[in-house]
Design an enzyme around this catalytic site. Sequence first.
Site, short mmCIF file in Angstrom:
data_model
loop_
_atom_site.label_atom_id
_atom_site.label_comp_id
_atom_site.label_asym_id
_atom_site.label_seq_id
_atom_site.Cartn_x
_atom_site.Cartn_y
_atom_site.Cartn_z
N SER A 174 16.89 -8.93 79.06
CA SER A 174 16.32 -9.75 80.15
C SER A 174 17.45 -10.13 81.09
CB SER A 174 15.70 -11.02 79.56
OG SER A 174 15.40 -11.94 80.59
N TYR A 184 16.17 -19.04 74.76
CA TYR A 184 15.75 -17.67 75.13
C TYR A 184 16.94 -16.90 75.72
CZ TYR A 184 13.14 -13.90 77.37
OH TYR A 184 12.68 -12.67 77.74
#
Length: 240
Positions: free
Chosen positions: A128, A140
Amino acid sequence: MKRALVTGATAGIGKAIVERLSADGYSVTAVGRRKERLDDLASQTGCVPAQGDVTDVTRMQDIVEQSQPDILINNAGIGLAISGLETAEPNDIARAFAVNVTAPAQLTRMALTGMKARGTGHIVSIGSIAGLHTLVSSVYGAGKAAIHRFSQNLRFELVGTGIRITEICPGRVESEFYDARTGNIEPNNLEHASFKALEPRDVADIVAFALSAPPHVNIATIEVLPTEQAIGGVKIGTKP
Ligand code: 8X3
């Protein structure tokens, strides 16, 4: 026919990858937790459905041994604790790292045995932009940053084996990942984009591109953004 194993296959990017690779003639094993969706995907694409949770080491070992993948797509990911550390449930933090970091490491370890024996293989991990840049989520982002370093260092460990390591780092993708109803995240500024986000198939196309490169070419890291998304800036907090 090359054999691919795709995790997180029941929705979003994973489903689009299964569809694309099946259409391209790969033999695809699709791993996911939701049996009905896997069965639907199997009847649409001809993939082999393999139900299981990526954190279940024994089940994943069985699937890898059965499918003997030449290509492993570490796609399964979860947005637990993405809204912020303070409000996160302790179990959500543990589960986020288990799914986003530990599971890809375990699956890669399992898949490498056969790849090394055959002298060829390709590990593709869906990272990501949150792993490359400072964004809103500590937990995250830490997980995706781990995938970035994992991919870089694994390339180092495996040089000389013929095994390729690709990391694809998307920005906003239109998928259930951002759907509060799936229980991944609370509604906040990570809800569905109000602009034209990437579609799952955009990421699947990049996977197909990396796989189709000649064996001496390793597409190492790709960062891909929607046109209307940019990264950067400084955040200043004001304490009264
Ligand atoms: C999350 C990327 O842009 O939605 O993987 O924060 S973004």
